[in-house]
Motif scaffolding. Sequence first.
Motif: not given
Length: 113
Positions: A56-57, A27-28, A47-50, A34-35
């Motif tokens: 997707r992943n 995810l970069e 954000k929407e892109d994250v 993430l935790s």
Amino acid sequence: MEQSFGKLIRKARKDKGFSQRELAKLLEVDFTYLSKLENDRADYPPKEDVIRSLARNLDLDEEELIVLAGRLPQRYEDFLKENYKVMPALLRRMRENPDFAQKVFQQVASEGE
């Protein structure tokens, strides 16, 4: 039990066999971020892109995940802005009249996407 954004992505990550560090790298983002997402402790929705990258992943529906995170997909936000004069009345009517809202939701569900 109500599904939360964090619980859903944690379960999906584990089902896919990713560690937090592995998924965060894809995810970069930092694994500590993430935790926080997985524990529903982030200060604000990602954000929407994250969110789309997470979906997707993890093989999740992108737009459902965006909504579960507390955001609106950009294309829907644009639609709401284009119709800003009537949207408050529609939302108010749906809130005040649960039968009307249920009919709208049933119609959408029966048509599919």
